[in-house]
Design a protein around this motif. Sequence first.
Motif, PDB file in Angstrom:
ATOM      1  N   ILE A   1      54.057 -60.940 -47.979  1.00 39.69           N
ATOM      2  CA  ILE A   1      55.004 -62.054 -48.077  1.00 39.69           C
ATOM      3  C   ILE A   1      54.438 -63.279 -47.360  1.00 39.69           C
ATOM      4  CG2 ILE A   1      57.350 -62.848 -47.638  1.00 39.69           C
ATOM      5  CD1 ILE A   1      58.235 -59.942 -47.504  1.00 39.69           C
ATOM      6  N   GLY A   2      54.384 -64.395 -48.072  1.00 38.03           N
ATOM      7  CA  GLY A   2      53.990 -65.666 -47.487  1.00 38.03           C
ATOM      8  C   GLY A   2      55.210 -66.534 -47.268  1.00 38.03           C
ATOM      9  N   LEU A   3      55.328 -67.134 -46.080  1.00 44.87           N
ATOM     10  CA  LEU A   3      56.501 -67.934 -45.728  1.00 44.87           C
ATOM     11  C   LEU A   3      56.082 -69.292 -45.175  1.00 44.87           C
ATOM     12  CD1 LEU A   3      57.209 -64.731 -44.337  1.00 44.87           C
ATOM     13  CD2 LEU A   3      59.382 -65.754 -45.015  1.00 44.87           C
ATOM     14  N   PRO A   4      56.865 -70.335 -45.482  1.00 44.90           N
ATOM     15  CA  PRO A   4      56.480 -71.706 -45.104  1.00 44.90           C
ATOM     16  C   PRO A   4      56.884 -72.065 -43.679  1.00 44.90           C
ATOM     17  CG  PRO A   4      58.479 -71.766 -46.400  1.00 44.90           C
ATOM     18  CD  PRO A   4      58.087 -70.314 -46.306  1.00 44.90           C
ATOM     19  N   GLY A   5      56.143 -71.578 -42.718  1.00 43.81           N
ATOM     20  CA  GLY A   5      56.468 -71.876 -41.329  1.00 43.81           C
ATOM     21  C   GLY A   5      55.592 -71.100 -40.380  1.00 43.81           C
ATOM     22  N   LEU A   6      56.050 -70.962 -39.154  1.00 41.42           N
ATOM     23  CA  LEU A   6      55.300 -70.234 -38.128  1.00 41.42           C
ATOM     24  C   LEU A   6      55.597 -68.747 -38.238  1.00 41.42           C
ATOM     25  CD1 LEU A   6      55.772 -72.589 -35.042  1.00 41.42           C
ATOM     26  CD2 LEU A   6      53.747 -72.351 -36.497  1.00 41.42           C
ATOM     27  N   VAL A   7      54.551 -67.970 -38.502  1.00 40.72           N
ATOM     28  CA  VAL A   7      54.698 -66.529 -38.718  1.00 40.72           C
ATOM     29  C   VAL A   7      53.684 -65.799 -37.851  1.00 40.72           C
ATOM     30  CG1 VAL A   7      54.671 -64.664 -40.415  1.00 40.72           C
ATOM     31  CG2 VAL A   7      55.422 -66.944 -41.104  1.00 40.72           C
ATOM     32  N   ASP A   8      54.133 -64.797 -37.126  1.00 35.75           N
ATOM     33  CA  ASP A   8      53.250 -63.947 -36.327  1.00 35.75           C
ATOM     34  C   ASP A   8      52.854 -62.748 -37.170  1.00 35.75           C
ATOM     35  OD1 ASP A   8      52.105 -62.077 -34.546  1.00 35.75           O
ATOM     36  OD2 ASP A   8      53.234 -62.902 -32.869  1.00 35.75           O
ATOM     37  N   PHE A   9      51.659 -62.817 -37.746  1.00 36.52           N
ATOM     38  CA  PHE A   9      51.184 -61.754 -38.630  1.00 36.52           C
ATOM     39  C   PHE A   9      51.111 -60.412 -37.903  1.00 36.52           C
ATOM     40  CE2 PHE A   9      47.327 -59.284 -39.647  1.00 36.52           C
ATOM     41  CZ  PHE A   9      47.687 -58.818 -40.907  1.00 36.52           C
TER      42      PHE A   9
ATOM     43  N   ALA B   1      44.356 -73.850 -43.690  1.00 39.39           N
ATOM     44  CA  ALA B   1      43.899 -72.614 -43.061  1.00 39.39           C
ATOM     45  C   ALA B   1      42.381 -72.585 -43.119  1.00 39.39           C
ATOM     46  CB  ALA B   1      44.498 -71.391 -43.752  1.00 39.39           C
ATOM     47  N   LEU B   2      41.800 -71.796 -42.238  1.00 44.69           N
ATOM     48  CA  LEU B   2      40.348 -71.779 -42.070  1.00 44.69           C
ATOM     49  C   LEU B   2      39.765 -70.402 -42.342  1.00 44.69           C
ATOM     50  CD1 LEU B   2      40.361 -73.543 -38.587  1.00 44.69           C
ATOM     51  CD2 LEU B   2      39.913 -74.661 -40.765  1.00 44.69           C
ATOM     52  N   ILE B   3      38.670 -70.370 -43.072  1.00 45.83           N
ATOM     53  CA  ILE B   3      37.833 -69.179 -43.165  1.00 45.83           C
ATOM     54  C   ILE B   3      36.568 -69.499 -42.393  1.00 45.83           C
ATOM     55  CG2 ILE B   3      36.539 -67.618 -44.668  1.00 45.83           C
ATOM     56  CD1 ILE B   3      39.489 -67.277 -45.105  1.00 45.83           C
ATOM     57  N   LEU B   4      36.337 -68.787 -41.301  1.00 49.50           N
ATOM     58  CA  LEU B   4      35.160 -69.007 -40.461  1.00 49.50           C
ATOM     59  C   LEU B   4      34.354 -67.718 -40.394  1.00 49.50           C
ATOM     60  CD1 LEU B   4      36.785 -71.029 -37.529  1.00 49.50           C
ATOM     61  CD2 LEU B   4      35.655 -71.914 -39.581  1.00 49.50           C
ATOM     62  N   ASN B   5      33.070 -67.816 -40.731  1.00 51.28           N
ATOM     63  CA  ASN B   5      32.196 -66.642 -40.776  1.00 51.28           C
ATOM     64  C   ASN B   5      32.805 -65.527 -41.629  1.00 51.28           C
ATOM     65  OD1 ASN B   5      30.165 -67.758 -39.115  1.00 51.28           O
ATOM     66  ND2 ASN B   5      31.347 -67.231 -37.283  1.00 51.28           N
ATOM     67  N   GLY B   6      33.437 -65.924 -42.726  1.00 51.98           N
ATOM     68  CA  GLY B   6      33.969 -64.962 -43.681  1.00 51.98           C
ATOM     69  C   GLY B   6      35.319 -64.375 -43.331  1.00 51.98           C
ATOM     70  N   GLN B   7      35.915 -64.818 -42.213  1.00 52.14           N
ATOM     71  CA  GLN B   7      37.189 -64.259 -41.767  1.00 52.14           C
ATOM     72  C   GLN B   7      38.239 -65.351 -41.623  1.00 52.14           C
ATOM     73  OE1 GLN B   7      37.656 -60.882 -41.291  1.00 52.14           O
ATOM     74  NE2 GLN B   7      35.552 -60.636 -42.015  1.00 52.14           N
ATOM     75  N   LEU B   8      39.481 -65.007 -41.936  1.00 53.92           N
ATOM     76  CA  LEU B   8      40.587 -65.937 -41.716  1.00 53.92           C
ATOM     77  C   LEU B   8      40.764 -66.140 -40.217  1.00 53.92           C
ATOM     78  CD1 LEU B   8      42.977 -67.526 -43.013  1.00 53.92           C
ATOM     79  CD2 LEU B   8      44.354 -65.472 -42.658  1.00 53.92           C
TER      80      LEU B   8
ATOM     81  N   ARG C   1      43.000 -67.214 -37.180  1.00 57.95           N
ATOM     82  CA  ARG C   1      44.433 -67.311 -36.926  1.00 57.95           C
ATOM     83  C   ARG C   1      44.773 -68.060 -35.639  1.00 57.95           C
ATOM     84  NH1 ARG C   1      47.222 -64.156 -40.245  1.00 57.95           N
ATOM     85  NH2 ARG C   1      46.141 -62.565 -41.439  1.00 57.95           N
ATOM     86  N   GLY C   2      43.884 -68.087 -34.669  1.00 61.62           N
ATOM     87  CA  GLY C   2      44.206 -68.692 -33.384  1.00 61.62           C
ATOM     88  C   GLY C   2      44.874 -67.691 -32.455  1.00 61.62           C
ATOM     89  N   GLU C   3      45.067 -68.079 -31.217  1.00 55.87           N
ATOM     90  CA  GLU C   3      45.617 -67.189 -30.200  1.00 55.87           C
ATOM     91  C   GLU C   3      47.026 -66.715 -30.521  1.00 55.87           C
ATOM     92  OE1 GLU C   3      44.460 -65.801 -27.189  1.00 55.87           O
ATOM     93  OE2 GLU C   3      42.562 -66.299 -28.149  1.00 55.87           O
ATOM     94  N   ASP C   4      47.823 -67.574 -31.099  1.00 61.63           N
ATOM     95  CA  ASP C   4      49.224 -67.236 -31.388  1.00 61.63           C
ATOM     96  C   ASP C   4      49.500 -67.183 -32.886  1.00 61.63           C
ATOM     97  OD1 ASP C   4      50.270 -67.160 -28.615  1.00 61.63           O
ATOM     98  OD2 ASP C   4      49.674 -69.261 -28.615  1.00 61.63           O
TER      99      ASP C   4
END
Length: 308
Positions: free
Chosen positions: A71-79, A147-154, A156-159
């Motif tokens: 599920i993708g949601l338009p906001g802040l989501v903690d995966f 969103a960023l793909i860096l070195n082949g990986q999504l 996410r950042g610290e939070d």
Amino acid sequence: MKQYVVGVDVGGTNIKLGVVGPWGQVIVRNSFATKPFASTQIKLITALSREIDASIIAAGLTKKQIAGVGIGLPGLVDFEKGIVRFLPNIPGWQSVHLKSILQKIVKLPVFVDNDVKIITLAESKFGAGKGVRNLICMTLGTGVGAALILNGQLYRGEDNAAGELGHMPLNEHGPKCNCGGFGCFEAYVGNRALYALASQVMGRPGMTIEAMYALAQKGNKKALSFWKMAAEHIGNGLVGIVNLLNPRLIIIGGGISHNEKFLFKTITDTIRLRAMSLQGSAFKIKRAQFKDDAGIIGAYVLVTNAQK
């Protein structure tokens, strides 16, 4: 064998669902309006569970063949925790443990994430970014997401909150932004700002992006000037990203990306003019490949990646 995923793309206006097969192909699609169910969390969750079950049946499958629900949601989501922190366009959604709640109802593994991150997964795995290890995917619409793909990986950042490109400040004394800041990128290239710019350029209120595109197609000089200004704003906002992250590719999606004819060359020229020479020569710009199916296909990637 569990080869299929139910993908759900939650928007402030509509919710799109689809059953996705093992090569990223959408075999069943469905959608319903968000507003009739948005008054309470339980109403919307109940509607989601009902439509997830209906989609599986429509695909001629059983739950034994479903690997999970993304599920993708338009906001802040903690995966990682499966918590929806905040949805700015759907009232009452703060700190909702959507993953655990919905799993109990549909009796399938559930994974939740920010909608632009999910779109980026789709473009990276199957779309415009396939095979590229370092890219940024941005969506231009009412807001500006990335969103960023860096070195082949999504990344996410610290939070799990990385990617707020729209709220990078371009001007410390600029216009007030919906986030509470000033001079944010979104305040210059979000739809609201572009509508205002279009009306200013044309000298009459109520101008839309669609109208400006139609006029530019006919060679209207004022409309062409509008698109040049919009593209320069976008390019200027991306210079810092190019210098900082040195991406190979910038993917642009969202409604405004349909006007690539009047945007992409000027965006590229603006970045190359202002970026450092090495980083400025290393990137390309592409339009996002997937449209309405992007969130659904990205949900497939989210689930399959999470279960590896």
